[in-house]
Each structure stands twice: as C-alpha cells, then as structure tokens.
Design an enzyme around this catalytic site. Structure first.
Site: not given
Ligand SMILES: Cc1cc2nc3c(=O)[nH]c(=O)nc-3n(C[C@H](O)[C@H](O)[C@H](O)COP(=O)(O)OP(=O)(O)OC[C@H]3O[C@@H](n4cnc5c(N)ncnc54)[C@H](O)[C@@H]3O)c2cc1C
Length: 304
Positions: A132, A135-136
């Site tokens: 992701c 997200c990261d």
C-alpha cells in the site's frame, strides 16, 4: 439468534447491516481486523456518486456511525466456518472461539493483495516490502523504491511515490502497461521514474530489511541488480474464501459464485462485494451488493 450475520465489515458488509437494520432485522457484523475494509487505505475517494471528495477513513467512519446508530452490532472476530444447524439455522464460528447463530449469513470478506510469491517475501514484508503506497510511501521519503505491477494501481502508486521518493523503478512483466494511457503518459514525463519493462523480480536482497532486488529480462534472461529500500507490490488481488469452500460454490479463482441477486449455491447464505464473482470491484458495486444481499436475506427470513 441473529437474523443476519454478516462476515466482513467493509463497504459491502456495513451497507448490508444498514439495510438489514432498516428492515427491522437484527444484524451482527464480524470482522477479523477492523471496520472499513480496503477503503481505510484509500486517502481520497473521488468516484463515489454524491460525494465529490472524501477520505477513505471518513467514508468508513460515516458508514460505521450510520449502521451502529441503527442498532447493528459488531465484533472484531475472524469467521473460520459456517455450519448448517437445526431448523435452517446457521452456526458461525470464529478464530477467537466465538459461536453465533443466525437465520441467514452474508459473506462480505472482500479481497486481499496478491503477493509476488518469491523467496523471503513474507520475512521482508513490513521491512521494506509494502502492498500500500498510500499507507507506507511516507516512510521512504527521499529514498529509491520499486513498484511492481502494470495496472492502474501500480501506475498510481508510482505517481504518489515519485512525489516523495528520490527514484521510482516501475517493474512490469510485460512490454506495455495494462493501466490507462493517461496515467502512463503522466509517469513518462517524470524525471525520477524509470520503467523496467518485460522484467520480473527474481530475488530480494537485504538481511533484515530490503536493500535491493534482482530483476530478470524475460527475453534475454539478463539479470540486473537494482538498489532500493522499498518495494511496493501492486499486482492485483485475491479473495480469501477458503473457510467457506465446503459451504458455497467458489469460482476457480476462489470468488463466491453469485450473480446480481447475491444468492449463493447454499440456502440462506448470501454474498456481497469484492469477494463474489463480478467484473467491477469498486465501492459503488460493493455497497450496491450490500443492499441487494441484505434485502434478499430479509426476503428469505420472512419466508421461513
Ligand atoms: C489502495 C486502494 C484504493 C482504492 N481506491 C478506490 C477508490 O478510490 N474508489 C473505489 O470505488 N474503490 C477503491 N478501491 C476498491 C474498494 O476499496 C473495494 O472495492 C471495496 O472496499 C470492496 O468492499 P468490500 O466490502 O467488498 O470488501 P473489503 O473492503 O475488502 O472488506 C472486507 C472486510 O472483510 C474482512 N474479512 C475478511 N475475511 C474475514 C473473515 N473470515 N472473518 C471476518 N472478517 C473478514 C476484512 O478484514 C475486511 O474488513 C481501492 C482499494 C484499495 C486497496
């Protein structure tokens, strides 16, 4: 005894709970992780009709508030089996030891990211490997990273990362991308994005965290070492319906077989969202399924 037990609290499951409660039925949602499903990893949703722009988290929170205000119950437990009991009741068991009886069940377990399937992938997940980018990505600011995949998700991930990272290698096994041409054109114009086409990731380097990948040219067999600290895998999704394989018919790919009626091959068991056979997997289609599955379940319960 609940009227409807819903397995999975993503957009499909939470919509099913709203429709179930509004029809005067008791609903229990089970989710092995949290509520929201995949949308909690989506920074911005811009294609849900009526909402010009909303963050995935806000969308999930609103759905959660809407369904719990209507009286839906939620437990954070992972369903591991559904058995048929006496008088057409269904028994749902969870990994945490929970046992819940329902008159009907809606499977809304969504889908998960597909792994690359290469050695040490599990070991290095969270240590440089991510599924992701939104997200990261921020953890890899000013670093060199690789994105693996050729669809729109991979192209969009590469675009997000090109704004954060020093260099982005986009590794794809074919010689052209499956994603939209305008996404490809936008990326081609970026100085810090390099396309590594016709290539597969053969090996991962790094002892306790990722330090590089070895890619292989599919035509020549030539190996190339690329130093990266992050690898973002975006090669599609797989359903997780193994727990229900003896209950309902699954497609070869593992999706629960059902058409627009959301009825499965088993009486009183319905399915909604990304986990069923369908062509388009989006929030709109997941919420549409949630409403259809719940109304089918209500009709079934009323006929008992
Ligand atoms: C990064 C990203 C960005 C996206 N952006 C968009 C977008 O902008 N617009 C759009 O329309 N779509 C987008 N999508 C797709 C969209 O999020 C999905 O189509 C949608 O979430 C599907 O909803 P669902 O309820 O079917 O499944 P999911 O959202 O996958 O939810 C399934 C839930 O079931 C739970 N679960 C699974 N197995 C079990 C079990 N055995 N027991 C209990 N619980 C279980 C999971 O924990 C999960 O919470 C995006 C997806 C991703 C990953």
């Amino acid at each position: 005894m609940y009227d409807i037990i819903i397995i999975g609290a993503g957009p499909a499951g939470m919509t099913a709970a709203i429709y179930g409660q509004r029809a005067g039925k008791t609903t229990l949602l089970l989710d092995g992780y949290s509520y929201g499903g995949q949308v909690i990893n989506t920074p911005e949703i811009e294609n849900y009709p009526g909402l010009k722009k909303v963050s995935g988290l806000e969308f999930a929170n609103d759905l959660y508030e809407q369904m719990t205000a209507l009286g839906a119950e939620i437990k954070y437990e992972k369903a591991v089996s559904v058995e048929k009991g006496l008088n057409k009741a269904k028994l749902v068991s969870t990994e945490e030891g929970g046992k819940y009886m329902g008159r009907s069940v809606i499977i809304a377990t969504g889908a998960k990211n597909r792994p690359m399937g290469i050695a040490r992938e599990d070991e290095l997940t969270g240590m440089g490997i991510s599924y992701c980018a939104t997200c990261d990505g921020a953890f890899f600011r000013n670093k060199d990273v690789a994105v693996v995949g050729g669809g729109n998700t991979a192209l969009e991930d590469a675009e997000v990362l090109s704004g954060l990272c020093n260099k982005v290698y986009l590794v794809h096994r074919r010689d052209e991308f499956r994603g939209d041409a305008h996404n490809v054109a936008r990326l081609s114009a970026k100085d810090n994005v390099e396309f590594v086409l016709n290539s597969t990731v053969e090996a991962l380097r790094g002892e306790h965290k990722v330090s590089g990948i070895t890619v292989k040219d599919k035509d020549t067999g030539a190996l190339r070492e690329i130093d990266v600290e992050g690898i973002f895998v975006a090669i599609g999704q797989v359903p997780d319906n193994k727990a229900f394989e003896n209950l309902v018919e699954l497609s070869e790919a593992g999706y629960v077989k059902a058409d627009e009626s959301c009825k499965t091959s088993a009486e009183g068991i319905f399915v909604a969202g990304d986990c069923r056979t369908k062509k388009v997997r989006q929030i709109t289609t997941a919420t549409a399924d949630g409403s259809v599955a719940a109304l089918s379940a209500v009709e079934y319960i009323n006929s008992l």
